[in-house]
Design a protein around this motif. Structure first.
Motif, PDB file in Angstrom:
ATOM      1  N   SER A   1       0.827  -1.214   0.000  1.00 54.05           N
ATOM      2  CA  SER A   1       0.000   0.000   0.000  1.00 54.05           C
ATOM      3  C   SER A   1       0.856   1.257   0.000  1.00 54.05           C
ATOM      4  N   THR A   2       1.973   1.209   0.703  1.00 55.26           N
ATOM      5  CA  THR A   2       2.881   2.359   0.724  1.00 55.26           C
ATOM      6  C   THR A   2       3.475   2.606  -0.656  1.00 55.26           C
ATOM      7  N   SER A   3       3.894   1.536  -1.325  1.00 59.14           N
ATOM      8  CA  SER A   3       4.479   1.669  -2.661  1.00 59.14           C
ATOM      9  C   SER A   3       3.467   2.177  -3.671  1.00 59.14           C
ATOM     10  N   VAL A   4       2.254   1.636  -3.628  1.00 65.13           N
ATOM     11  CA  VAL A   4       1.204   2.072  -4.553  1.00 65.13           C
ATOM     12  C   VAL A   4       0.842   3.533  -4.294  1.00 65.13           C
ATOM     13  N   ALA A   5       0.756   3.901  -3.022  1.00 59.62           N
ATOM     14  CA  ALA A   5       0.444   5.292  -2.682  1.00 59.62           C
ATOM     15  C   ALA A   5       1.524   6.232  -3.200  1.00 59.62           C
TER      16      ALA A   5
END
Length: 201
Positions: A46-50
């Protein structure tokens, strides 16, 4: 950029990357403690996608608004991202992942804002002929900041626990605003595009 101003820029940048190191270790440790490797993977994803989705927004804001304000906003958002990790261990099992993901999203967006504004500042205040050499030295200090940040976070979690560590480093991230203010005062009269100067585009 004057020689006396360069250490301020390097100090703020490397200290900011110290917080990057904190953001690597602390959320992963809390996620593993709360939900095991599956939750760690979810938080990292989720951090990478964000970061991927919010980078264009951050770049637009960094280009269109006062760079000092964007830098302050980015650093404040990163501090908030660390602070929301503090109560994770006291929440229900269903709410903990939500806070962990929110922390990751805040950290990614804050870092994107900070990276865009610092990159713009560097281009504005370092002559093109000196930029490559300066950027290389800066990257070395930034990597050192990450290394120290990851190590310090591991030690802090071991000695103080995740709650105190989260609040302590969130406060440290906010305290960096004082260094930014000092850099702004030092470089503000150098050029209209320096840290506290006007807009681009």
């Amino acid at each position: 950029m004057k020689d006396s101003e360069r250490p301020l820029f390097i100090a703020f940048s490397s200290a900011s990357f110290f917080i990057v190191g904190v953001g690597i270790v602390l959320p992963a440790w809390v996620a593993f403690h709360e939900g095991g490797s599956g939750l760690v993977g979810l938080v990292l994803l989720s951090t990478s996608v964000a970061g991927l989705l919010l980078a264009p927004v951050a770049g637009h804001l960094a280009d269109r608004h006062d760079r000092a304000q964007v830098t302050v906003a980015g650093q404040t958002i990163r501090a908030l991202g660390l602070a929301v990790l503090a109560p994770v261990g006291f929440l229900t099992e269903s709410l903990s992942p939500v806070l962990l993901i929110a922390s990751g999203v805040l950290g990614a967006f804050g870092f994107a804002l900070l990276s865009g504004s610092l990159s713009g500042i560097l281009q504005a205040i370092v002559p093109e002929a000196q930029r490559m050499g300066f950027a290389l030295r800066l990257s070395l200090f930034n990597q050192l900041g990450i290394a120290i940040g990851t190590g310090a976070t591991g030690l802090a979690i071991d000695r103080l626990g995740s709650l105190t560590t989260a609040l302590m480093f969130a406060a440290a991230a906010l305290a960096l605003q004082l260094l930014l203010l000092r850099a702004s005062e030092s470089m503000g009269n150098h050029d209209s595009n320096v840290v506290g100067a006007g807009r681009v585009g």
